[in-house]
Scaffold this motif. Sequence first.
Motif, PDB file in Angstrom:
ATOM      1  N   VAL A  59      -8.462  -4.139  -5.303  1.00  0.00           N
ATOM      2  CA  VAL A  59      -8.446  -4.733  -3.966  1.00  0.00           C
ATOM      3  C   VAL A  59      -9.238  -3.863  -2.997  1.00  0.00           C
ATOM      4  O   VAL A  59      -9.989  -4.364  -2.154  1.00  0.00           O
ATOM      5  CB  VAL A  59      -6.998  -4.928  -3.476  1.00  0.00           C
ATOM      6  CG1 VAL A  59      -6.980  -5.329  -1.998  1.00  0.00           C
ATOM      7  CG2 VAL A  59      -6.295  -5.994  -4.316  1.00  0.00           C
ATOM      8  N   ARG A 105      -6.905 -11.522  -4.192  1.00  0.00           N
ATOM      9  CA  ARG A 105      -5.815 -11.279  -5.135  1.00  0.00           C
ATOM     10  C   ARG A 105      -5.847 -12.243  -6.321  1.00  0.00           C
ATOM     11  O   ARG A 105      -5.438 -11.882  -7.427  1.00  0.00           O
ATOM     12  CB  ARG A 105      -4.464 -11.351  -4.411  1.00  0.00           C
ATOM     13  CG  ARG A 105      -4.268 -10.190  -3.451  1.00  0.00           C
ATOM     14  CD  ARG A 105      -2.824 -10.032  -3.026  1.00  0.00           C
ATOM     15  NE  ARG A 105      -2.639  -8.807  -2.254  1.00  0.00           N
ATOM     16  CZ  ARG A 105      -2.455  -7.607  -2.769  1.00  0.00           C
ATOM     17  NH1 ARG A 105      -2.433  -7.444  -4.077  1.00  0.00           N
ATOM     18  NH2 ARG A 105      -2.284  -6.551  -1.993  1.00  0.00           N
ATOM     19  N   ASN A 199       0.296 -15.285  -1.237  1.00  0.00           N
ATOM     20  CA  ASN A 199      -0.204 -13.910  -1.241  1.00  0.00           C
ATOM     21  C   ASN A 199       0.903 -12.916  -1.541  1.00  0.00           C
ATOM     22  O   ASN A 199       0.683 -11.902  -2.224  1.00  0.00           O
ATOM     23  CB  ASN A 199      -0.869 -13.586   0.104  1.00  0.00           C
ATOM     24  CG  ASN A 199      -2.264 -14.190   0.208  1.00  0.00           C
ATOM     25  OD1 ASN A 199      -2.965 -14.311  -0.786  1.00  0.00           O
ATOM     26  ND2 ASN A 199      -2.654 -14.561   1.412  1.00  0.00           N
ATOM     27  N   ALA A 203       0.868 -10.367  -4.658  1.00  0.00           N
ATOM     28  CA  ALA A 203       1.001  -8.934  -4.401  1.00  0.00           C
ATOM     29  C   ALA A 203       2.131  -8.333  -5.220  1.00  0.00           C
ATOM     30  O   ALA A 203       2.076  -7.177  -5.633  1.00  0.00           O
ATOM     31  CB  ALA A 203       1.244  -8.692  -2.912  1.00  0.00           C
TER      32      ALA A 203
END
Length: 209
Positions: A59, A105, A199, A203
């Motif tokens: 990332v 992601r 998201n 994550a």
Amino acid sequence: MQKYFAVLLSSLFIAVGGVSAQVVDQSTPDGLIKNVVSDVMASVKSDPEIQKGNIPRIVDLVEKKIVPYTDMRRTTEMAMGPNWKKATPEQQAQLVSEFKNLLIRTYSGALSQLRDQTVQFKPLRAAPDDKEVVVKTVVIGRGDPVPLDYRLEKTANGWRVYDMNIMGVWLVEAYRNQFANQISQNGVEGLVKFLQDRNKQLAAAKPTN
């Protein structure tokens, strides 16, 4: 197919990391793509942590080597279509941020899979005064060659990528129906929440490799 989207993403988002801003050729769209793709692929192949699937490291690479050469606002606006005007300025800013994070992601894990791929660049077909162009490339690796096209616009800050095509599918079009369905069911705020939730899930997910 996801690994090739990663190469696309590597060019779509890129902040200056291993290559300084002065070195990157921003004067021509194909020159920009060449430098971005080459730099990202070299960074991936030389970093054992990325190859192990270290998501934070990946990332970080994307944020540093991809984001500044994109126009995520335009990408998001095109994916939203007519619904973009229904969003408040605050919602628009949220959507741009969340969509960017979603793309990073979603495909970050695929970056770790880059190994022996190479990229061939097709001759640029554009007039000197064109403000929007398509840069065509082909990814060569295992299996059949994969065509990747990039749509760029000329801005006050140089050329910026705002859409990508892999094997006939444009990124913006791939998300347009999904965004429209979310808005029709839950409104613009519902789409914002959907992206935020997605998201958070990405994550929290553990690397697969």
